[in-house]
Enzyme design. Structure first.
Site, short mmCIF file in Angstrom:
data_model
loop_
_atom_site.label_atom_id
_atom_site.label_comp_id
_atom_site.label_asym_id
_atom_site.label_seq_id
_atom_site.Cartn_x
_atom_site.Cartn_y
_atom_site.Cartn_z
N ARG A 198 0.87 -1.18 0.00
CA ARG A 198 0.00 0.00 0.00
C ARG A 198 0.90 1.22 0.00
O ARG A 198 1.70 1.40 0.92
CB ARG A 198 -0.90 0.00 1.24
CG ARG A 198 -1.53 1.36 1.48
CD ARG A 198 -2.60 1.35 2.52
NE ARG A 198 -3.79 0.67 2.02
CZ ARG A 198 -5.01 0.78 2.59
NH1 ARG A 198 -5.18 1.54 3.66
NH2 ARG A 198 -6.04 0.13 2.09
N HIS A 201 -7.59 0.86 -6.14
CA HIS A 201 -7.76 0.01 -4.95
C HIS A 201 -8.51 -1.27 -5.37
O HIS A 201 -9.66 -1.50 -4.99
CB HIS A 201 -8.55 0.78 -3.89
CG HIS A 201 -8.48 0.19 -2.52
ND1 HIS A 201 -7.70 -0.91 -2.20
CD2 HIS A 201 -9.08 0.56 -1.35
CE1 HIS A 201 -7.84 -1.19 -0.92
NE2 HIS A 201 -8.67 -0.32 -0.38
N GLN A 248 -10.18 -3.89 -2.78
CA GLN A 248 -11.44 -3.43 -2.20
C GLN A 248 -12.60 -3.75 -3.14
O GLN A 248 -13.66 -4.22 -2.72
CB GLN A 248 -11.36 -1.91 -1.97
CG GLN A 248 -12.66 -1.29 -1.49
CD GLN A 248 -13.03 -1.69 -0.08
OE1 GLN A 248 -12.21 -1.60 0.83
NE2 GLN A 248 -14.26 -2.15 0.12
N ASP A 281 -17.15 7.44 -0.71
CA ASP A 281 -15.82 7.34 -0.09
C ASP A 281 -15.48 8.72 0.46
O ASP A 281 -16.14 9.71 0.11
CB ASP A 281 -14.80 6.88 -1.16
CG ASP A 281 -13.39 6.69 -0.61
OD1 ASP A 281 -13.22 6.54 0.62
OD2 ASP A 281 -12.43 6.69 -1.43
N1 NVA Z 1 -9.85 6.94 -1.14
C1 NVA Z 1 -9.46 6.47 0.16
C2 NVA Z 1 -9.74 5.01 0.30
C3 NVA Z 1 -9.42 4.43 1.64
C4 NVA Z 1 -9.67 2.96 1.71
C5 NVA Z 1 -7.98 6.77 0.38
O1 NVA Z 1 -7.19 6.56 -0.55
O2 NVA Z 1 -7.62 7.22 1.45
N1 CP Z 2 -11.12 0.10 2.86
C1 CP Z 2 -9.83 0.01 3.24
O1 CP Z 2 -8.93 -0.24 2.44
O2 CP Z 2 -9.63 0.20 4.56
P1 CP Z 2 -8.24 0.39 5.28
O3 CP Z 2 -7.70 1.72 4.85
O4 CP Z 2 -8.58 0.37 6.74
O5 CP Z 2 -7.32 -0.72 4.89
#
Ligand code: NVA
Ligand code: CP
Length: 317
Positions: free
Chosen positions: A113, A140, A143, A236
């Site tokens: 990540r 992502h 997800q 989101d």
């Molecule tokens: N768009 C958000 C998703 C978190 C799972 C981020 O990148 O922070």
């Molecule tokens: N939805 C998701 O990826 O959650 P986290 O940021 O907690 O991993």
């Protein structure tokens, strides 16, 4: 569990849903459903990845991704190693290339990540083990596998389902477009004009949709039009990880884009509400909606575990 029909996926990287055909992604969803049934039936399945190790590199925070992968690999008989990029030498300037080559000598898969999607592409290019994208600023995909598993469970079929995503044209929006195109759902992304997804992403999703089941990938700025006839309303956060300094400005610009009870009245009466989490109640979604009867966000969160296990099992066997 028989994975023989998925041998063609063994050893592959999982960076984007763009890279897999719809049939393969459906096979992974089936595997996820079978893992879920095994968990719920208390049937052990530690033979699937016995003795295998997954390195999990995090340059951003995580609850669901970290815990679902770490628990998932353990349930499959393997070991997950949480590696904060702050503690790795990569945080002190060691190259991604060297990191990829070294980790490949120890482990059977790498989940990462991070911010820049190109770093994940580079890691995958130089690693000799499968690399899994656990979120970048661009995408992502893990997800979205859990999301379409959840839609399949709640609506029996994904084909023809209408998904309206209200919010920032971010990594979630991009991956939902790719997922919709692959799985056969119509996807509308609705954002304020300057926050719509990149046209390159929209074009790529439309090209995938054309190759697959011919679904509509649509962008829109009017929230009420976007949710008309929607089966799924998805949102989101307005400021993603790395965008904290824009929080105040975004609160203003997105204020008409909240998923709330009034907006739900314009969708189908049995529409379900989804959010990848973490959520900010009172910002992108009202508390009464996320905690209300149409919300399926915790089923969605649970499904991260089952979907992530399917991805690891299929790639890392
Ligand atoms: N768009 C958000 C998703 C978190 C799972 C981020 O990148 O922070
Ligand atoms: N939805 C998701 O990826 O959650 P986290 O940021 O907690 O991993």
């Amino acid at each position: 569990m028989d994975f023989s029909t998925m041998d063609h996926l063994r050893g592959r990287d999982f960076l984007s849903l763009k890279d897999f055909d719809g049939r393969s992604l459906y096979q992974m969803l089936d595997a996820a459903q079978r893992f879920k049934a095994m968990n719920h039936g208390h049937i052990p399945h530690t033979h699937v990845l016995r003795g295998k190790t997954l390195a999990m590199i995090f340059s951003k925070s995580s609850t669901r991704t970290r815990v679902s992968f770490e628990t998932g690999i353990w349930q499959l008989g393997g070991l997950g190693q949480f590696l904060s990029s702050n503690d790795l030498q990569v945080g002190r300037g060691e190259t991604i290339h060297d990191t990829a080559k070294v980790l490949s000598r120890y482990v059977d898969g790498i989940m990462i990540r991070t911010f820049d999607h190109q770093d994940v592409v580079d890691l995958a290019e130089h690693a000799s083990v499968p690399v899994i994208n656990g979120l970048t600023d661009l995408l992502h995909p893990c997800q979205v596998m859990a999301d379409f598993l959840t839609i399949k469970e709640h609506r029996q079929t994904i084909q023809g389902c209408k998904v309206a995503y209200i919010g920032d044209g971010n990594n979630m929006a991009n991956s939902l477009m790719f997922g919709g195109a692959r799985f056969g759902a119509h996807v509308t992304i609705c954002s304020p004009e300057r926050y719509l997804p990149d046209t390159e992403m929209v074009d790529q999703a439309r090209a995938i949709a054309e190759d697959e089941q011919g679904t509509d990938i649509h962008v829109e700025t009017d929230v009420f039009k976007a949710v008309q006839g929607a089966d799924v309303i998805y949102t989101d956060v307005w400021a993603s990880m790395g965008q904290e300094s824009q929080q105040q400005e975004r609160l203003q610009e997105f204020r008409e884009y909240q998923v709330n009870q009034e907006l739900l009245r314009h969708a189908k009466s049995d529409a379900v509400v989804m959010h990848c989490l973490p959520a900010h109640r009172g910002e992108e979604i009202s508390a009464e909606v996320i905690d209300g009867p149409q919300s399926i966000v915790f089923d969605q969160a649970e499904n991260r575990l089952h979907a992530q296990k399917a991805i690891m099992a299929v790639l890392m066997r």
